[in-house]
Design a protein around this motif. Structure first.
Motif, short mmCIF file in Angstrom:
data_model
loop_
_atom_site.label_atom_id
_atom_site.label_comp_id
_atom_site.label_asym_id
_atom_site.label_seq_id
_atom_site.Cartn_x
_atom_site.Cartn_y
_atom_site.Cartn_z
N TYR A 75 3.03 -8.99 6.39
CA TYR A 75 2.05 -8.26 5.58
C TYR A 75 1.28 -7.35 6.51
N ASP A 102 -9.00 -10.04 -0.30
CA ASP A 102 -8.81 -11.49 -0.18
C ASP A 102 -8.93 -11.92 1.28
N GLN A 144 1.59 -17.84 2.96
CA GLN A 144 0.54 -17.28 2.10
C GLN A 144 0.63 -15.76 2.01
N ARG A 193 1.42 -13.45 -1.24
CA ARG A 193 0.49 -12.38 -1.63
C ARG A 193 1.23 -11.06 -1.80
N LYS A 194 2.10 -10.74 -0.84
CA LYS A 194 2.85 -9.49 -0.90
C LYS A 194 3.77 -9.46 -2.13
N LYS A 248 3.39 -11.12 -4.91
CA LYS A 248 2.55 -11.02 -6.11
C LYS A 248 2.11 -9.57 -6.34
#
Length: 104
Positions: A31, A63, A88, A92-93, A95
């Motif tokens: 990320y 976040d 995590q 996140r990426k 999503k």
């Protein structure tokens, strides 16, 4: 990525700080929008062999992720925390990509 490292109540070895920097830099491959990262190293005074505490906080747009590991060595804590942060950040990426597809 700039990693702010704080060793609480002891002086961290430069080799340990370099190891932490290398492992945390790998997170950018998962990320690339990491804004800031902070690492806290603590040694607890207990009879327990798991007295090294590694805590990492990573800020990304909108976040932040916090991981805390307690292990025998800081290196072990770094490896476990980075693995958890990798999962995590990937989630996140993924999503964000799904949300972008839904908008388009």
């Amino acid at each position: 990525m700039k990693v702010n490292t704080q060793a609480i109540n002891f002086n961290a070895d430069p080799q340990l700080l370099e190891f932490i920097q290398k492992r945390m830099n790998k997170l950018e491959t998962y990320y690339d929008k990491v804004i800031q990262s902070e690492v806290y190293l603590k040694v607890e005074k207990t009879r327990n062999k798991l007295n090294k505490v590694f805590e990492a906080k990573i800020n990304v747009p909108g976040d932040s992720f916090v991981v805390k590991k307690q292990c025998k060595t800081f290196e072990e804590g770094v490896d476990g925390a980075v693995a958890s942060l990798e999962r995590q950040l990937k989630k996140r990426k993924q999503k964000l990509q799904e949300n972008f597809k839904n908008i388009s």
